[in-house]
Motif scaffolding. Sequence first.
Motif, short mmCIF file in Angstrom:
data_model
loop_
_atom_site.label_atom_id
_atom_site.label_comp_id
_atom_site.label_asym_id
_atom_site.label_seq_id
_atom_site.Cartn_x
_atom_site.Cartn_y
_atom_site.Cartn_z
N CYS A 111 -3.15 11.12 11.58
CA CYS A 111 -2.02 10.20 11.45
C CYS A 111 -2.43 8.77 11.11
O CYS A 111 -1.90 8.18 10.16
N VAL A 112 -3.36 8.21 11.88
CA VAL A 112 -3.63 6.78 11.73
C VAL A 112 -4.31 6.45 10.40
O VAL A 112 -3.79 5.62 9.64
N PRO A 113 -5.44 7.09 10.07
CA PRO A 113 -6.07 6.71 8.79
C PRO A 113 -5.21 7.03 7.57
O PRO A 113 -5.18 6.26 6.60
N SER A 114 -4.46 8.15 7.62
CA SER A 114 -3.64 8.48 6.45
C SER A 114 -2.52 7.45 6.29
O SER A 114 -2.15 7.09 5.17
N LYS A 115 -2.01 6.96 7.42
CA LYS A 115 -0.95 5.93 7.30
C LYS A 115 -1.53 4.59 6.88
O LYS A 115 -0.84 3.79 6.23
N ALA A 116 -2.79 4.32 7.21
CA ALA A 116 -3.41 3.08 6.73
C ALA A 116 -3.45 3.11 5.20
O ALA A 116 -3.18 2.10 4.53
N VAL A 117 -3.75 4.27 4.63
CA VAL A 117 -3.76 4.40 3.17
C VAL A 117 -2.32 4.33 2.65
O VAL A 117 -2.02 3.65 1.68
N ARG A 118 -1.41 5.03 3.34
CA ARG A 118 -0.03 5.06 2.88
C ARG A 118 0.58 3.66 2.79
O ARG A 118 1.22 3.31 1.80
N GLU A 119 0.40 2.89 3.85
CA GLU A 119 1.08 1.60 3.87
C GLU A 119 0.55 0.67 2.78
O GLU A 119 1.31 -0.08 2.18
N THR A 120 -0.76 0.75 2.51
CA THR A 120 -1.27 -0.08 1.42
C THR A 120 -0.73 0.41 0.08
O THR A 120 -0.36 -0.39 -0.78
N ALA A 121 -0.64 1.74 -0.07
CA ALA A 121 -0.10 2.29 -1.33
C ALA A 121 1.36 1.85 -1.49
O ALA A 121 1.80 1.53 -2.60
N GLU A 122 2.09 1.81 -0.40
CA GLU A 122 3.50 1.41 -0.50
C GLU A 122 3.62 -0.08 -0.89
O GLU A 122 4.51 -0.45 -1.65
N ILE A 123 2.69 -0.88 -0.38
CA ILE A 123 2.71 -2.30 -0.76
C ILE A 123 2.47 -2.45 -2.27
O ILE A 123 3.16 -3.20 -2.95
N TYR A 124 1.49 -1.69 -2.80
CA TYR A 124 1.26 -1.73 -4.25
C TYR A 124 2.51 -1.31 -5.02
O TYR A 124 2.89 -1.91 -6.01
N GLN A 125 3.15 -0.25 -4.51
CA GLN A 125 4.34 0.26 -5.18
C GLN A 125 5.45 -0.80 -5.19
O GLN A 125 6.10 -1.03 -6.21
N SER A 126 5.62 -1.48 -4.05
CA SER A 126 6.66 -2.51 -3.97
C SER A 126 6.32 -3.69 -4.88
O SER A 126 7.19 -4.22 -5.58
N GLN A 127 5.02 -4.09 -4.86
CA GLN A 127 4.61 -5.20 -5.73
C GLN A 127 4.93 -4.88 -7.18
O GLN A 127 5.42 -5.71 -7.92
#
Length: 462
Positions: free
Chosen positions: A49-65
């Motif tokens: 859960c934790v490491p995969s969400k660390a990747v997810r949240e950064t990917a989501e920030i890129y997507q939003s940017q």
Amino acid sequence: MTIQYADLLTIGAGGGAYPAAFRLARAGRSVVMVDPKGVMSGNCLYEGCVPSKAVRETAEIYQSQRRFAERGLPGTVTVDFAKIMAHKDSIQARRYQQHAADLAATPNIQMIQGEARFITPHEVAVDTADGGRRFRCAQVIIASGSDVFIPPVPGSEFCLTSHDLYKPDAALKTLPERMIVIGGGYIGLETATFFAALGTRVTLLQKGGQLLNGMDPGMVALLTPLLDPSIRILTGVDVTAVDVTPEGGRRVHYTHGEEDDTLDGDVVLMAVGRRPVIPAGAAEIGIAVTRKGVAVGADLQTAHPHIYACGDVNGRVPLFHAAVRQSMVAAHNILGGNISMDYADFHHIPTTIFTLPAAAYVGITPALAEAQGIPLRTGRYDFEEDSRAQILERMEGGIQLFFAADSLRLLGGWVVGIDAGHLIGQIGTAAAHGLTAYDLARFADQHPMSAEGIGKAARSLF
Ligand code: ADP
């Protein structure tokens, strides 16, 4: 070998184990936690859960940017994969430190790095690097979790698994140009969306017809069209072999109907499921094990009243937060003298598929209601009209609440889109505690937050 004594020994030190370990230690019991990792928190922190969400949240920030940049708002979007993985590693390191501090601050607990196996129902051997130890235990909690299932496909060793992808100092050092994901369950689909958001060309191969097999097809049908359209999804595919191309890439061989075909990628993720890890000796001492895992009831007791099985190992609801609650149930029942006084609720566990966007559900949703003959009334709220979703330019999806048609008691719900993982907790709390559409409609949810959609979905009935 001298035999040591423990009031409680936990096999594993993940979410199914340590909440009970701490509870009993604080109650003055002597507790031993055994885990091959030698640290607390199991696979959730190590590779889940934790490491995969660390990747997810950064990917989501890129997507939003990228979305904001497309609308002319300033900001450059450059993906630095090494930094994303360094961020993930630093979160893992920070949390390991935090757990170590918790452990050091709690008396009566010993953490042993090793592998536990049953000798008798009250005797557990622990194999360690320096030989081994043996414990006579008043109580045992089996919390050995689950691990990645590798199907018997030739060349599966050329694939990465979620373990390789998310463990500390993970195997993948650069962002692949092309990724093939085998398996359209939650791990495969989540990972496909993270990498697609970072710029990888992803192809997902799914054996069955439906992605997220086993989940409500209605929710899956809402989520699927919202996934990154660059992800190529092939369903009805049977992978027959994986091998290495002359350039060092990967080639997946598969059948699709009558056709044999191949697909090349830089990396292949094998994500076809997880299976329970049963400690050695369990079957021999009479612990009942099914294909799903160690058989337990809602009190988490096995066939031996002093042995409990919590978390992924029992296959009931294989999620970290479910394991934590089960661990507390076991602790309460142990403190009650193995007379059941607390029970796990397996029906109201919020579950989020952390894809981009996410989908989350809890309780009874329409497919289950239909199977059980429960008439429902549905309250709806569309994120198209949500102020927070508009502010963030993420108006896809919405909230659906499922009420008993007669009493309007909330039985379940799902959220597809923004804040799904947060909102489902609030919906789950309301469902678990018997709130009705009237209760939800009267609650003043906060504006301009997506949670106001819960009250609005309830009010859509009136
Ligand atoms: P859960 O959240 O259900 O507790 P996890 O998979 O997160 O499950 O954690 C289970 C832990 O148990 C893992 O760290 C795993 O290495 C450990 N484990 C598995 N088998 C044994 C065993 N025989 N003895 C001790 N620890 C074990």
